[in-house]
Design an enzyme around this catalytic site. Sequence first.
Site, short mmCIF file in Angstrom:
data_model
loop_
_atom_site.label_atom_id
_atom_site.label_comp_id
_atom_site.label_asym_id
_atom_site.label_seq_id
_atom_site.Cartn_x
_atom_site.Cartn_y
_atom_site.Cartn_z
N PHE A 1 12.23 -10.16 -16.97
CA PHE A 1 11.13 -9.84 -16.07
C PHE A 1 10.19 -8.88 -16.80
CE2 PHE A 1 10.03 -10.02 -11.44
CZ PHE A 1 10.49 -11.30 -11.22
N GLN B 1 -0.37 -1.68 -6.65
CA GLN B 1 -0.09 -2.67 -7.67
C GLN B 1 -0.81 -3.99 -7.43
OE1 GLN B 1 4.07 -4.53 -8.31
NE2 GLN B 1 3.59 -3.38 -10.16
N HIS C 1 -0.73 -7.71 -8.66
CA HIS C 1 0.10 -8.66 -9.38
C HIS C 1 -0.83 -9.60 -10.13
CE1 HIS C 1 3.04 -11.71 -10.29
NE2 HIS C 1 4.00 -11.01 -9.73
N LEU D 1 1.51 -15.62 -3.90
CA LEU D 1 2.05 -15.17 -5.17
C LEU D 1 2.69 -16.30 -5.97
CD1 LEU D 1 2.88 -12.63 -6.90
CD2 LEU D 1 5.10 -12.90 -5.84
N GLU E 1 6.44 -13.66 -11.05
CA GLU E 1 6.58 -13.27 -12.44
C GLU E 1 7.70 -14.04 -13.14
OE1 GLU E 1 5.78 -9.14 -13.04
OE2 GLU E 1 7.65 -8.90 -14.14
N ARG F 1 2.86 -5.18 -14.98
CA ARG F 1 1.84 -5.79 -14.13
C ARG F 1 0.51 -5.07 -14.18
NH1 ARG F 1 5.75 -7.03 -8.94
NH2 ARG F 1 6.88 -8.71 -9.99
N HIS G 1 -0.50 -6.36 -4.29
CA HIS G 1 0.87 -6.83 -4.11
C HIS G 1 1.80 -5.78 -3.52
CE1 HIS G 1 4.31 -9.29 -4.89
NE2 HIS G 1 4.83 -8.47 -5.75
N ARG H 1 5.20 -0.04 -10.50
CA ARG H 1 6.55 -0.54 -10.27
C ARG H 1 6.82 -1.70 -11.22
NH1 ARG H 1 8.85 -4.99 -7.07
NH2 ARG H 1 6.78 -5.67 -6.50
C1 LIG Z 1 5.03 -12.18 -2.21
C2 LIG Z 1 5.90 -11.05 -2.63
C3 LIG Z 1 6.84 -11.23 -3.64
C4 LIG Z 1 7.66 -10.20 -4.05
N1 LIG Z 1 8.58 -10.43 -5.03
C5 LIG Z 1 9.41 -9.42 -5.40
C6 LIG Z 1 10.41 -9.65 -6.38
O1 LIG Z 1 10.56 -10.74 -6.91
N2 LIG Z 1 11.22 -8.63 -6.73
C7 LIG Z 1 11.10 -7.40 -6.15
O2 LIG Z 1 11.89 -6.53 -6.49
N3 LIG Z 1 10.17 -7.16 -5.21
C8 LIG Z 1 9.32 -8.14 -4.83
N4 LIG Z 1 8.36 -7.90 -3.87
C9 LIG Z 1 8.33 -6.61 -3.20
C10 LIG Z 1 9.39 -6.52 -2.13
O3 LIG Z 1 9.64 -7.79 -1.59
C11 LIG Z 1 9.01 -5.61 -0.99
O4 LIG Z 1 8.61 -4.40 -1.48
C12 LIG Z 1 10.17 -5.39 -0.07
O5 LIG Z 1 10.67 -6.61 0.39
C13 LIG Z 1 9.83 -4.52 1.11
O6 LIG Z 1 10.96 -4.48 1.96
P1 LIG Z 1 11.05 -3.49 3.18
O7 LIG Z 1 12.40 -3.64 3.77
O8 LIG Z 1 10.65 -2.15 2.73
O9 LIG Z 1 9.94 -3.99 4.16
P2 LIG Z 1 9.68 -5.40 4.87
O10 LIG Z 1 10.58 -6.46 4.43
O11 LIG Z 1 8.23 -5.62 4.78
O12 LIG Z 1 10.08 -5.09 6.35
C14 LIG Z 1 9.35 -4.24 7.17
C15 LIG Z 1 9.99 -4.24 8.52
O13 LIG Z 1 9.41 -3.25 9.31
C16 LIG Z 1 9.07 -3.76 10.55
N5 LIG Z 1 7.94 -3.03 11.06
C17 LIG Z 1 6.76 -2.79 10.45
N6 LIG Z 1 5.96 -2.10 11.28
C18 LIG Z 1 6.64 -1.92 12.43
C19 LIG Z 1 6.34 -1.28 13.66
N7 LIG Z 1 5.15 -0.72 13.90
N8 LIG Z 1 7.27 -1.30 14.63
C20 LIG Z 1 8.47 -1.87 14.44
N9 LIG Z 1 8.80 -2.48 13.29
C21 LIG Z 1 7.89 -2.49 12.29
C22 LIG Z 1 8.79 -5.21 10.32
O14 LIG Z 1 8.99 -5.93 11.49
C23 LIG Z 1 9.82 -5.53 9.27
O15 LIG Z 1 11.03 -5.88 9.88
C24 LIG Z 1 7.53 -8.93 -3.46
C25 LIG Z 1 6.59 -8.73 -2.46
C26 LIG Z 1 5.77 -9.77 -2.04
C27 LIG Z 1 4.75 -9.53 -1.00
#
Ligand SMILES: Cc1cc2nc3c(=O)[nH]c(=O)nc-3n(C[C@H](O)[C@H](O)[C@H](O)COP(=O)(O)OP(=O)(O)OC[C@H]3O[C@@H](n4cnc5c(N)ncnc54)[C@H](O)[C@@H]3O)c2cc1C
Lengths: 128, 256, 599, 116
Positions: free
Chosen positions: C120, C235, C237, C247, C250, C295, C363, C398
């Site tokens: 990666f 960031q 991407h 997306l 990568e 990135r 991203h 990141r």
């Molecule tokens: C397209 C894409 C590809 C990616 N690929 C990679 C990768 O290959 N490798 C890597 O390491 N990272 C990757 N990332 C980054 C990574 O996926 C995210 O940073 C990570 O999944 C975030 O997880 P989280 O649990 O913090 O939040 P999320 O999964 O976004 O979850 C947020 C949660 O909070 C809840 N929530 C939000 N606001 C409220 C509210 N007001 N009230 C109640 N609930 C709320 C939502 O319902 C949800 O359940 C990628 C990101 C994207 C967008």
Amino acid sequence: MSGQYHRSHRWAWFFERPGYMRFMLREVTSFFVAGYLVLLLVTLGRLGGGEAAFVEWLASVSGPWWMTAHLVALAAAIWHAVTWFGAVPQAMPIYVGENRLPAPIAAIVMGYGPWLTVTAVIVWWVLR
Amino acid sequence: MADKDTMTLEVFRYHPETDSEPRFQSYEVPYNEDWVVLDAINWVKDHVDGSLTHRWSCRMGVCGSCGMMVNGEPKLTCAAFLKDYYPFPIKVEPLVNFAVERDLVVAMDGFMEKLQDVKPYIIRDDVNDTSDGEYRQSPAELAQYKQYSMCINCMLCYAACPVAGHEDDFLGPAALALGHRYNKDSRDQGQAERLDVMLAGEAIWGCTFVGECTVVCPKHVDPAGAIQQAKAMAAQEYFKGFVMPKGTGVAKGAAK
Amino acid sequence: MSHGTTHQHDVIIIGGGGAGLRASIAIAQENPSFSVACVSKVYPMRSHTVTAEGGAAASIKPNDTLEDHIYDTISGADWLADQDAVEYFVNQAPAEMIQLEHWGCPWSREPDGSVAVRPFGGMKIERTWFAADKTGFHMLHSLFQTTLKYDNIVRYDEHFATRLLIDDDGRCRGCAAIELQTGRVKAILGKSVIICTGGAGRVFPFTTNGAIKTGDGMAMAYRAGVALKDMEFIQYHPTGLPGTGILITEASRGEGGILINKDGYRYLQDYDLGQPLDVSDPGHPQKRAMELGPRDKLSQCFIKERWAGRTIETRDGHVVHLDLRHLGEAKIDKRIPFVRELARSYAGIDPVHQPIPVRPVVHYVMGGIDVDSNSATTIPGLYAAGECACVSINGANRLGSNSLTELLVFGAQAGKHAARFAMDHPDYNVAALETQAEDEGARVRRAFFDAPRKGGERIVTLRTELHEAMENGAGIYRDAESLEAACATVADLRERYRKLNIDDRTHSFNTELTAALELGSLIDCAEAMAHSGLQRTESRGSHQRLDHKERNDEEFLAHSLAFHQADGSAPQIEYKPVTITRWPPGARTYGAGSGLKRE
Amino acid sequence: MKRSSEALWWALFSAGGVMAALFVPAFVIVTGFLLPAGDAAVAAERTARFAAAVGWWPVKLALLGIIALSLIHAGHRIRHTLMDLGMRKQSGLLKVPCYGGALAGTVWAAMVLWGI
Ligand SMILES: Cc1cc2nc3c(=O)[nH]c(=O)nc-3n(C[C@H](O)[C@H](O)[C@H](O)COP(=O)(O)OP(=O)(O)OC[C@H]3O[C@@H](n4cnc5c(N)ncnc54)[C@H](O)[C@@H]3O)c2cc1C
Ligand code: SF4
Ligand code: F3S
Ligand code: FES
């Protein structure tokens, strides 16, 4: 609040998608298969009554109506076999290492092939 | 918009606080050949009618929120392109076989319970410590269940399955495929427990292999295939129950 | 907003994504008598973790070392990461990833049955675990399904949290949340709270982030008085699909994909990212070089190519090409099938036969809720983990595949500490908290339901202006002028937000109301981003100032902290030093000079 | 969890489905077309061959199996088709004619085959 809205089920749901109609067509083969099996039992029963009775029975079922009925039964039986064996790759997947045997090959190996062989052997045996 | 090219969206509307019956409402939306049906709905919500209610998030076909009936067909609206319907009107309704909460939003509680019913998690007697490293699983073993792990819970298959619409006790395509996914996982020993759930009533037997679940599934999960395989496993489990009473430990995971 | 109800638990987790679910399980498993509430505005499996494609990093292979993962992360972060946190992260990563394997995640495998890893960006060696190119999807579903095993995890699905509830003694004891189905405002109370609400990419118009990534949790903490840290680091991407921003992972470059400009030239070689090897060379793709650079740099190279007139102009703006053709159909279908599916559906091209048009796309937000290395915020009892939090391990940039692992490591850690806090501080004042929740209901009602129907602003108008201001003012390259303009627009939008008008004033599933609340969160986050960016007069990682092109460790080897002002005036920006332990800041080199010890 | 006997019926249904698919088309061809066709001499010869084969006890046993399973297959499918058409409430009741019929057919088949 009046709450959630429940849409009513429709009795004639099977007209709603071509897939449902194909499904129904497959399911109703069972009525014809059952009907034919009854006929087969009658036929075998006549055989038990001696060769003369049997030949007489055969003569009576060789008319156009009976012909048509048998044609329908044949179509239903074939359709049953085609759909049944067609589903075999889905219901009994075969893996070669990581790869799944492609569906058409699996269907031929496990379904259509044996079916056609059995049919050919029986027909040949009567015709020979 | 420079060109006034538009399309008509006919949308199912129902509000639990004011309506006792649903109605259809038409909206003219700009036609853009890159747009998906979801974009058009979002455009209406942003610009015309903020009260139009629907679910969505990823708009890339993986979160499973945006399933609706599009011209009678269960679809992910973020993967249904306007250009495939143009210039004819598009009729958008909430997924059938579910109760409607409001407009295009359906009730999901029943579905969520069914997912839980199949015990969709690894069940083992001997849980390894993480310091012992990963459980080994060959690519061939992975291939046994991989396809059934691709489900995004979009529920299109429930909208396509007539049995799911008629039989409340039927677990339905996605939940059964999920249970099968764990049954086929070489790391799992919970098969007997899960099959026990499936053996009850119409839980699995309600399926008459209509097969439309597989036809509409956007992720090629093939729930229809999974269910037929699961039925065969369940039947075996059933007969095993006669040959050796439960608890003798021969059935995988049945050991105390 | 109709009158609500009160629900009491031990620990409240806001967010049902990767971080929130991991935290829930951590608590449920270790404290079977505890009741854990998981509050999420969408059903957990809709959370944005589901979209992550490429993979999650953890060093387990014999040819890899923890030390190397640490160094890659710190240098990738342009030395803005706290090194104690990075060390903890890297050390915990393997166990957490194996734990997820034990919970059933369908990782791609080597022939011997061990977990497979891929290269990666910015990583010296292949250490990224993957489940084809649906890693986040499989991780989220494995976690969600595992939570179903625990009776003591109580889910509040489709509950939109709007405010943290703070007890008289200053401890955080829950949140007020709107139950979408009924519109009721509930007081969901516990002895400690973890925010896991994910990122805020929706501050920008062109993003890989889904509709729900609106920074609600960041805004809630910010309003409650916790600083937002390092918010200027956003960031881009390098490879998003033009038009939609979808997306292209990568991993497509990790598998050997190359980036070419309009002349078919691998332009990255012109920007200190090393010399390309032929795609048929067994050494391709080189780690920490060319297409596997970090990135921030790759996105910056795109802009420079564009300035030089060497990008390709399309209906959806300028692009370069991501060429995967030499990988062949079999490899594409096995390792990155989703890339093919996405390119076919949303760009109308088949990467087996054509290069994919791509451009940089917003991203990930490196910054977030200021937490210490125990995931604790400055409010007692309030913790944060996941993308919404800033520990910080990501610093100024990141590295791809560190975020998914971060969800696990810090989700579990936050869970552990929040549970401990709950144990140590069991008593709270229910009545006072209920009153706060009722006040919150009244506030929402006043703000959105009692306003006159005529003459207000529409959500979409304000959102569009916010998008424009942030894209123009706080994009890949910024300067004082652009950032000042962004700050001014955001301040103006904050004023106009008070006059927001929504069509829908009913209770059940009022998604226009939630969109309005989300817009409020976006404005708060944008404010912190723009002001933090304006104050940081240096260039570091993803924060590139055209008017201050050099990194300035003298002044800015420090985290920015943006503090919300109750009167609505500009946030106060403060700084706190970065924790440096064993890795003194150095030049950030990729390509030929990048190998620290090996290769 | 109460296990329903549905597993048993489904297993028999599946076995019957295979039997019906493998053999019934050939049977229809034989009894519906080949035996009644042709002049008296041909018919007599084929009939003799048919009678000889059917009279052989391994064939009798096989036939019994095929017919019994195929009947259950059909009965099960008919029952479920009726259920899918709206008779879910009567699913228990439907067992009587569907499986009962198949059972009766099996007994009949045994008697008929015994008599040959
Ligand atoms: C397209 C894409 C590809 C990616 N690929 C990679 C990768 O290959 N490798 C890597 O390491 N990272 C990757 N990332 C980054 C990574 O996926 C995210 O940073 C990570 O999944 C975030 O997880 P989280 O649990 O913090 O939040 P999320 O999964 O976004 O979850 C947020 C949660 O909070 C809840 N929530 C939000 N606001 C409220 C509210 N007001 N009230 C109640 N609930 C709320 C939502 O319902 C949800 O359940 C990628 C990101 C994207 C967008
Ligand atoms: S099986 Fe397919 S159609 Fe059904 S919920 Fe899963 S992804 Fe959707
Ligand atoms: S459509 Fe329904 S009946 Fe079975 S095969 Fe699929 S679940
Ligand atoms: S919006 Fe996520 S699947 Fe359509």
